[in-house]
Design an enzyme around this catalytic site. Structure first.
Site, PDB file in Angstrom:
ATOM      1  N   SER A  41       0.832  -1.202   0.000  1.00 26.40           N
ATOM      2  CA  SER A  41       0.000   0.000   0.000  1.00 26.40           C
ATOM      3  C   SER A  41       0.867   1.251   0.000  1.00 26.40           C
ATOM      4  O   SER A  41       0.575   2.227  -0.676  1.00 26.40           O
ATOM      5  CB  SER A  41      -0.892   0.022   1.244  1.00 26.40           C
ATOM      6  OG  SER A  41      -1.694  -1.125   1.292  1.00 26.40           O
ATOM      7  N   GLN A  78      -9.203   1.219   2.772  1.00 26.78           N
ATOM      8  CA  GLN A  78      -9.019  -0.045   2.061  1.00 26.78           C
ATOM      9  C   GLN A  78     -10.372  -0.628   1.640  1.00 26.78           C
ATOM     10  O   GLN A  78     -11.287  -0.760   2.462  1.00 26.78           O
ATOM     11  CB  GLN A  78      -8.229  -1.027   2.923  1.00 26.78           C
ATOM     12  CG  GLN A  78      -6.849  -0.452   3.269  1.00 26.78           C
ATOM     13  CD  GLN A  78      -5.816  -1.503   3.564  1.00 26.78           C
ATOM     14  OE1 GLN A  78      -4.903  -1.720   2.784  1.00 26.78           O
ATOM     15  NE2 GLN A  78      -5.945  -2.159   4.705  1.00 26.78           N
ATOM     16  N   ARG A 103      -8.701 -17.748  34.333  1.00 27.60           N
ATOM     17  CA  ARG A 103      -9.366 -17.545  33.037  1.00 27.60           C
ATOM     18  C   ARG A 103     -10.637 -16.736  33.227  1.00 27.60           C
ATOM     19  O   ARG A 103     -11.392 -16.970  34.167  1.00 27.60           O
ATOM     20  CB  ARG A 103      -9.818 -18.888  32.448  1.00 27.60           C
ATOM     21  CG  ARG A 103      -8.768 -19.670  31.744  1.00 27.60           C
ATOM     22  CD  ARG A 103      -9.379 -20.953  31.207  1.00 27.60           C
ATOM     23  NE  ARG A 103     -10.086 -20.707  29.968  1.00 27.60           N
ATOM     24  CZ  ARG A 103      -9.532 -20.816  28.773  1.00 27.60           C
ATOM     25  NH1 ARG A 103      -8.268 -21.163  28.665  1.00 27.60           N
ATOM     26  NH2 ARG A 103     -10.223 -20.575  27.695  1.00 27.60           N
TER      27      ARG A 103
END
Lengths: 190, 190
Positions: free
Chosen positions: B44, B65, B122
């Site tokens: 790009s 984009q 977790r």
């Protein structure tokens, strides 16, 4: 799970009669989950520990999450083989090709900075090696770890799942996407 | 881009006559990209630098984009406001709630380890804070950085885009998913 063929038994843990009937119709056994482990903020480990208390015969458990609909027998087989090699916990991952940035307080005009790459040497996505992330599809874990409240511990291994099979259903949009993938036969599914 | 309304001009850089006609029909100008910057491994930044050489009047450029179809004017507006506050580069990010693991050589029986969490604590996905990743939708950058080959540098800011708007089209499957999201009107699109 049935095509994988290496499980001694397949259980669905639920407190819902509809899910229970459906599971039995498809050949699974049903574990009647206690209501305290079936509320919105219940954790997977609490439901697994409840099941294990009633099933002393189980020494390795594989938690398979219904939010990952594109699980394939060969993915489970790859995990099973790692268990046989001595891993104590084996789970599914996928490769994420993402540039990560530090979270900062933009309202205080703070400037962010890159965490896993150098902007002076950006790679195109196609060239990036990527990072491994859990995809939540399955977790093989030995009983002693689960009893300590862990899905992962000791020697941990993983099975890398192609990203197109790794979709997780967390929202109605995800569900619609999964239905479309199925109806348009975009994956090679067993 | 047109509804956002703050761009002095909107250009499509291409060497394809079909894309060129389509862009002009929709009100964009066309920059005829040199073939050397329009091959599969073109970056790009090479295309942007080529454009800037021919457009000395541009002091801030926003690369948008086409692989991010769900861009909204308010996303660009949020980025533009940060530029006015003094950021030199402002780009779009999204929040990824993923547990990451170290890549190891499983064939050599190596054990992996967690990178961004503690398995003993977790959290459920819904509770995770997540990490910010570029979603490739847009990059506002001041000219001096682009001339050095950088989309990001100096004081960097970001605009957080809701994940359901952040889909990037990298494969035919992604394209089908995006088409379904559109056809089923699952997003509030301008």
């Amino acid at each position: 799970m049935q095509e994988f063929g290496k499980f001694d038994s397949v259980w669905v843990s639920t407190d819902h009669s509809g899910i229970s009937e459906c599971a039995q119709a498809l050949g699974a056994k049903v574990y009647n989950r206690c209501c305290e482990h079936a509320v919105d903020n219940s954790t997977s480990i609490s439901a697994v520990q409840e099941f294990l208390k009633d099933h002393q015969e189980v020494d390795v458990l594989c938690l398979i999450q219904c939010t990952s609909p594109f699980i394939q027998p060969e993915f489970l087989d790859a995990g099973y083989k790692l268990l046989l090699k001595g891993y104590e916990a084996v789970f599914s991952v996928t490769r994420d090709k993402k540039y990560r940035w530090r979270a900062v307080d933009i309202s205080k005009n703070e400037s962010t900075s890159p965490l896993n790459f150098n902007p002076e040497r950006r790679q195109r996505r196609q060239e990036m090696q990527g990072e491994l992330v859990e995809n939540g599809m399955f977790y093989f874990t030995k009983r002693n770890l689960l009893e300590k409240g862990l899905f992962q511990g000791g020697r941990c291994g993983y099975v890398e799942i192609p990203s197109e099979y790794s979709i997780e259903i967390d929202s109605m949009l995800d569900l619609t996407i999964a239905e479309q993938i199925l109806s348009q036969e975009l994956l090679n599914l067993n």
